[in-house]
Structure formats: structure tokens, C-alpha cells
Design a protein around this motif. Structure first.
Motif, short mmCIF file in Angstrom:
data_model
loop_
_atom_site.label_atom_id
_atom_site.label_comp_id
_atom_site.label_asym_id
_atom_site.label_seq_id
_atom_site.Cartn_x
_atom_site.Cartn_y
_atom_site.Cartn_z
N ARG A 1 0.86 -1.18 0.00
CA ARG A 1 0.00 0.00 0.00
C ARG A 1 0.90 1.24 0.00
O ARG A 1 1.93 1.25 0.65
CB ARG A 1 -0.86 -0.04 1.25
CG ARG A 1 -1.86 1.04 1.37
CD ARG A 1 -2.81 0.81 2.54
NE ARG A 1 -3.68 -0.34 2.23
CZ ARG A 1 -4.00 -1.28 3.09
NH1 ARG A 1 -3.54 -1.24 4.31
NH2 ARG A 1 -4.77 -2.28 2.74
N THR B 1 1.31 5.52 0.53
CA THR B 1 0.75 6.72 1.15
C THR B 1 1.52 7.95 0.69
O THR B 1 0.99 8.78 -0.01
CB THR B 1 0.77 6.63 2.69
OG1 THR B 1 2.10 6.38 3.12
CG2 THR B 1 -0.16 5.54 3.20
N PRO C 1 -7.26 8.03 3.25
CA PRO C 1 -5.97 8.30 2.60
C PRO C 1 -5.54 9.74 2.87
O PRO C 1 -6.38 10.64 2.90
CB PRO C 1 -6.27 8.08 1.12
CG PRO C 1 -7.74 8.35 0.99
CD PRO C 1 -8.35 7.87 2.28
N ALA D 1 -2.28 8.09 -2.52
CA ALA D 1 -2.82 6.98 -1.74
C ALA D 1 -4.26 6.66 -2.16
O ALA D 1 -4.71 5.52 -2.05
CB ALA D 1 -2.77 7.30 -0.25
N THR D 2 -4.97 7.67 -2.65
CA THR D 2 -6.34 7.47 -3.12
C THR D 2 -6.34 6.77 -4.48
O THR D 2 -7.14 5.86 -4.72
CB THR D 2 -7.06 8.83 -3.24
OG1 THR D 2 -7.01 9.49 -1.98
CG2 THR D 2 -8.49 8.67 -3.67
N ASN E 1 -4.16 2.37 -4.65
CA ASN E 1 -4.51 1.80 -3.37
C ASN E 1 -4.60 0.28 -3.41
O ASN E 1 -4.58 -0.33 -4.49
CB ASN E 1 -5.81 2.42 -2.85
CG ASN E 1 -7.02 2.03 -3.69
OD1 ASN E 1 -7.38 0.87 -3.78
ND2 ASN E 1 -7.64 3.02 -4.32
#
Length: 158
Positions: free
Chosen positions: A93, A95, A146, A151-152, A155
Motif C-alpha cells: 500500500r 501513502t 488516505p 494513496a487514493t 490503493n
């Protein structure tokens, strides 16, 4: 990129990879188009493609690596829109791990992809036009929280 410039970029419906059952299907970017653009970029970079991994649930992106004399570059290809981000390492993931694209990334733009800058990817979601996002997407955003646009977009939400 400042807030006013980022707001000019609209996040399209489905960019999170989520939709409600009654919503139209999400667009799909053929992994072959991504792979073709990545190989073309590798030639421009004077490097070699080390790998290309197609998107698998729960990821919203394909990932690929180019190795050159100057280093190793990892690109994330959005599975639903022609968007690309660069990161230093493969993670489950993302960020705030986004990097500025290398100079040779213009070859990806020439292939019809939008190469996103670190400034764009690291900006807060509130700085962007999110009016097209669906209710299903907003539920996921509220759940996962997020902290960046990157991050959006890129994902691994389930």
C-alpha cells in the motif's frame, strides 16, 4: 503543485477502483498498452524492463520496473485510467512514497499516459476536484482515510 493548480485536475468517477453495483462498469486500461508504453520508455531510458506485474485484487494498479545504469525505477500504472506514478520501492500500500518521474518518463506521456508528479501525488485530496467521485468511492475514502491523492489513486483497499 499548489492547491489551485491541482484543483484543475479532476478525479474521474471510478478512479479509486470502487463503484456501486448499479453504477456503470469502471473503465479498464489494457495491461498490454501499459506494457508497450513501459518497454518504449525503457528504450528511451537506455534500460531494460526487469518486470511487469498485472493488477491483482485488491490493488488498483499494475507495477513495473526498469533498470538503467543510473538506477532502478518502479512505475505504477493505474488499472482504470491512464495515470502513472513513480515510487522507490514496491509496497503493498502507498501513502507518501511517491517520487518525481525521471526525465525519460516523457516517453510514457507520448504513449498517451498522464505521468503524475510527486507534488501532485503528495497533495491532499481536498486540493483536487472530487465532484465526479461516487458515493461508493466516498465510503471507501471515509473508511481508509488516505492522506494523499496518490494513496487514493494507487490503493490496495478491499
Amino acid at each position: 503543485m499548489g492547491g489551485s493548480q491541482a484543483a484543475m485536475f479532476c478525479l474521474e468517477r471510478g478512479v479509486t477502483g470502487f463503484r456501486d453495483r448499479g453504477d456503470p462498469p469502471l473503465p479498464h486500461i489494457d495491461p498490454k498498452a501499459c506494457r508497450t508504453a513501459w518497454y518504449s520508455a525503457a528504450r528511451v531510458a537506455g534500460g531494460q524492463v526487469a518486470d511487469f506485474t498485472e493488477q491483482k485484487y485488491p490493488h488498483s494498479f499494475h507495477s513495473a520496473t526498469i533498470k538503467t545504469r543510473s538506477g532502478t525505477y518502479i512505475g505504477l500504472f493505474h488499472a482504470h485510467y491512464r495515470l502513472i506514478a513513480f515510487v522507490a520501492d514496491r509496497c503493498f500500500r502507498y501513502t507518501d512514497e511517491f517520487l518525481e518521474p525521471p526525465a525519460w518518463a516523457t516517453a510514457l506521456s507520448d504513449g498517451g499516459f498522464v505521468v503524475l508528479s510527486a507534488a501532485q501525488l503528495l497533495s491532499p485530496l481536498a486540493d483536487w476536484d472530487t465532484s465526479a467521485l461516487s458515493a461508493a468511492e466516498w465510503r471507501q475514502i471515509k473508511y481508509w482515510r488516505p492522506t494523499t491523492v496518490g494513496a487514493t489513486l494507487f490503493n490496495a483497499w478491499d
